[in-house]
Design an enzyme around this catalytic site. Structure first.
Site, PDB file in Angstrom:
ATOM      1  N   CYS A  50      22.759  -9.100  29.770  1.00 24.94           N
ATOM      2  CA  CYS A  50      21.722  -8.689  30.719  1.00 24.94           C
ATOM      3  C   CYS A  50      20.446  -8.369  29.845  1.00 24.94           C
ATOM      4  O   CYS A  50      20.038  -8.521  29.812  1.00 24.94           O
ATOM      5  CB  CYS A  50      21.797  -7.699  31.615  1.00 24.94           C
ATOM      6  N   HIS A 104      16.111  -5.870  33.482  1.00 25.09           N
ATOM      7  CA  HIS A 104      17.196  -4.932  33.901  1.00 25.09           C
ATOM      8  C   HIS A 104      16.770  -3.713  34.212  1.00 25.09           C
ATOM      9  O   HIS A 104      16.152  -2.960  33.718  1.00 25.09           O
ATOM     10  CB  HIS A 104      18.346  -5.163  32.434  1.00 25.09           C
ATOM     11  N   HIS A 301      22.315 -15.518  31.224  1.00 25.68           N
ATOM     12  CA  HIS A 301      23.793 -15.919  29.953  1.00 25.68           C
ATOM     13  C   HIS A 301      24.494 -16.929  30.500  1.00 25.68           C
ATOM     14  O   HIS A 301      24.563 -16.793  32.105  1.00 25.68           O
ATOM     15  CB  HIS A 301      23.797 -15.057  29.633  1.00 25.68           C
TER      16      HIS A 301
END
Length: 522
Positions: A50, A104, A301
C-alpha cells in the site's frame, strides 16, 4: 475552464471485473464506467504494497526515488520535497478533497495524509474505520472473531454501517457542496475493500454460490520459483479463522474448501465495492457534473488468490502488480455529453448483468507512476517536466510519461516507430515496459519477508514487464545507502506471457539474459 477530476482509488483490487473479461464477477457499475472510458488492460503498480505504491504514483516517482519500501518514512523528510498530484491541482486553482484511504495513513503521509500540502481541507476518514480489525465476524458458534472471511449483518456493526458506505456518503455530500459553490475540484475517494479483512454486507455472498467457485488455476508453488520470490502471506495467517487451520509456514497450503471461501469472499467484496462506485457515479449525474468531470478508476496493486500457492500482495507477479486502470474523459473517451444527460445510472449488482464491452481498450503496458503527467495533460495543466537522472532536489518532475498518447486506440494497430523515445522516462526502441520492485530481508521466506522494514532489507527484486515477458532479478541491496548491486544476483525469473500466462514456468536458468539485464539497468 478545465475539467473536474474524480479519482477513485481501490485498495488491493486486482482486475477481477466484468470489463476485464472475468466471467464470474458481478461488477455492473464499474463495467458501465469502463464502457464510457479508455481501459488499460496492462497497467502495473511500482511496488505491490500500500504505502510505497501510493506514495510512488501520487508523487510520480519510483520507489527508489521516494525511498519508501515500507511504511515508516515520510518522503518530504526522508527523500525530497516532492509535489503530489493533488498538490499540483491545488496550486492550479482546484479545491482538492480526500475521502477514505488515499494516502496510506501514518508516518508515510506525516500522520495527516499530507495535509495541508495536498488538500484544501483536512481529509475525511470514516469513523468506523477503527473497527476494521476488531472481532466483528460472527463464527458458527455465535461468538465474535477477527476473521479473514467476514460477511456481516451491517445493522449489527458499530454505528450500523461500514467504512466504505460512510466514504460514499461523504463523497456525495462533497459533490453537492462543490456544485453549489461552483468550484473546480479534484476529489479523491479511496475505498478499503477488497482489502482484508474481507468484511462486507452478507447479502453479497448470494451472488457467488460456493459450488461456482473454483481454485486458482495454479494453486501450487511452482517448482522453479526461487525461494526469495515467494511471499509467505503472514498477514492472513494472523486472522482468527486462518490461525485455527494451523497451516505450516511458509508454504502452507490452505485447505481447498477454505481457499474457495476466500475467493468467494473476495468476489463478494468486489460486488460490494461496485455498489459503492455505482452510488458515487450516480451522484455525479445527479449534480449534473458528468459532462465536466474526468473520472479515473484504479487500485494501488493486486492481490493473489491462491496462485503459486500465495495469498495477498507482496510479490512481483502479475497477480500482485497488475491493476485496473480506466479514464473517462467527456468528449474524448465518449462523444460529448449534454448537460443533464445521465451517463451513470445506478445499476443493482443483484439484478444487472451487463456484458458491455469497453469502447476503448489499450493493451499497451503502462505504469501507475504515469498518472501524474497523464492527469495534468487531461486537465489541460502544464505537464510536469521529466525528472533528471537524480531528482532528490527537484520538487516538481515526474518519472512516468503521460499515456494520453495511447488514448486513440484505433491507431494501436499501427506499429509506432517512435514509441516514446523522445519523451519517456526510460528509452527503449520498442514496446513500452512497466517496472516493479519488491524488497526481501533474506533468501528464504521468514516472518518479515512480506513487509521488511528498511533496515532489514537485504535483497531487492527488480522486475520488468513487457507485452511478451516478465523478467525479474533479485539483487543485493544496501539499505544504508539505498544501493542495489546488480553484480550480485541472488536469483532470477523469466516468464513468457504467450506460453505461460500464469507465470508458473520459470525459464531464467535456461536462457541467456544479457539483453534483459541491459534493459533493466537502462
Amino acid at each position: 475552464d478545465g475539467m473536474n477530476v474524480l479519482f477513485i482509488l481501490v485498495d488491493d483490487l486486482r482486475p477481477v471485473l466484468g470489463c476485464y473479461g472475468d466471467k464470474l464477477v458481478k461488477s455492473p457499475n464499474i463495467d458501465q464506467l469502463a464502457f464510457q472510458s479508455i481501459v488499460f488492460s496492462n497497467a502495473y503498480a511500482q511496488e505491490a504494497v500500500c504505502a510505497p505504491s501510493r506514495v510512488s504514483f501520487l508523487t510520480g516517482r519510483r520507489p527508489d526515488t521516494t525511498r519508501l519500501y515500507d511504511f515508516y518514512s515520510y518522503w518530504r523528510v526522508h527523500a525530497g520535497n516532492y509535489s503530489t498530484i493533488p498538490q499540483y491541482f491545488k496550486e492550479n486553482g482546484y479545491v482538492t478533497l480526500s475521502v477514505g484511504k488515499v494516502f496510506h495513513p501514518g508516518v508515510s503521509s506525516n500522520y495527516s495524509d499530507d495535509y495541508p500540502y495536498s488538500w484544501s481541507i483536512p481529509p475525511f476518514h470514516p469513523s468506523t474505520e477503527k473497527y476494521e480489525n476488531d472481532k466483528t465476524c460472527r463464527g458458527k458458534d455465535g461468538k465474535l472473531y477477527a476473521n479473514l472471511v467476514c460477511p456481516v449483518n451491517v445493522t449489527e456493526m458499530p454505528s450500523g454501517t461500514l467504512p466504505d458506505i460512510q466514504s460514499t456518503e461523504e463523497a456525495i455530500r462533497l459533490l453537492n457542496v462543490m456544485k453549489t459553490n461552483k468550484q473546480k475540484f479534484f476529489l479523491a475517494v479511496g475505498y478499503h475493500k477488497p482489502h482484508i479483512p474481507l468484511r462486507y454486507p452478507q447479502e453479497f455472498l448470494k451472488l457467488y454460490p460456493l459450488e461456482n467457485i473454483t481454485l486458482a488455476p495454479d494453486p501450487w508453488v511452482p517448482e522453479k520459483l526461487p525461494s526469495v520470490a515467494y511471499n509467505p502471506w503472514t498477514d492472513i495467517r494472523q486472522r482468527d479463522d486462518v490461525k485455527a487451520l494451523n497451516v505450516s509456514f511458509p508454504y502452507g497450503p490452505l485447505p481447498d474448501d477454505f481457499q474457495r471461501q476466500i475467493r468467494q469472499s473476495y468476489y463478494a467484496a468486489v460486488s460490494y465495492l461496485d455498489m459503492q462506485v455505482g452510488l458515487l457515479l450516480n451522484a455525479l449525474d445527479d449534480v449534473g457534473l458528468s459532462n465536466s468531470t474526468i473520472v479515473v478508476f484504479t487500485a494501488d496493486h493486486g492481490w493473489s488468490l491462491g496462485e503459486h500457492g500465495e495469498w495477498a500482495k507482496y510479490s512481483n507477479f502479475d497477480v500482485a502488480t497488475r491493476v485496473p486502470l480506466m479514464f473517462y474523459v467527456p468528449g474524448m473517451t465518449t462523444s460529448s455529453v449534454s448537460q443533464g444527460e445521465r451517463v451513470f445510472p445506478y445499476l443493482d449488482p443483484f439484478s444487472h448483468i451487463l456484458g458491455l464491452v469497453p469502447q476503448g481498450r489499450s493493451k499497451k503496458v503502462v505504469e501507475l507512476v504515469s498518472l501524474f503527467s497523464t492527469l495534468a495533460e487531461l486537465a489541460g495543466l502544464q505537464v510536469p517536466p521529466v525528472c533528471p537522472e537524480t531528482s532528490f532536489h527537484v520538487a516538481l518532475c515526474t518519472e512516468g510519461a503521460s499515456i494520453v498518447r495511447y488514448f486513440n486506440v484505433s491507431e494501436e494497430k499501427v506499429k509506432e516507430e517512435k514509441d516514446g523515445c523522445d519523451d519517456t522516462y526510460r528509452c527503449f526502441n520498442e514496446e513500452p515496459v512497466a517496472f516493479s520492485q519488491y524488497p526481501r530481508p533474506a533468501d528464504v521466506p521468514q516472518w518479515n519477508s512480506d513487509k521488511p522494514k528498511l533496515k532489514d532489507i537485504r535483497i531487492m527484486g527488480y522486475s520488468m514487464r513487457t507485452i511478451d515477458y516478465r523478467y525479474t532479478v533479485w539483487v543485493q541491496f544496501n539499505p544504508n545507502n539505498f544501493s542495489a548491486n546488480f553484480e550480485d544476483v541472488h536469483a532470477g525469473e523469466l516468464y513468457m506471457v504467450e506460453t505461460d500466462p500464469n507465470q508458473d514456468y520459470n525459464i531464467y536458468n535456461n536462457t541467456s539474459h544479457g539483453c534483459f539485464l541491459k534493459k533493466i539497468l537502462g
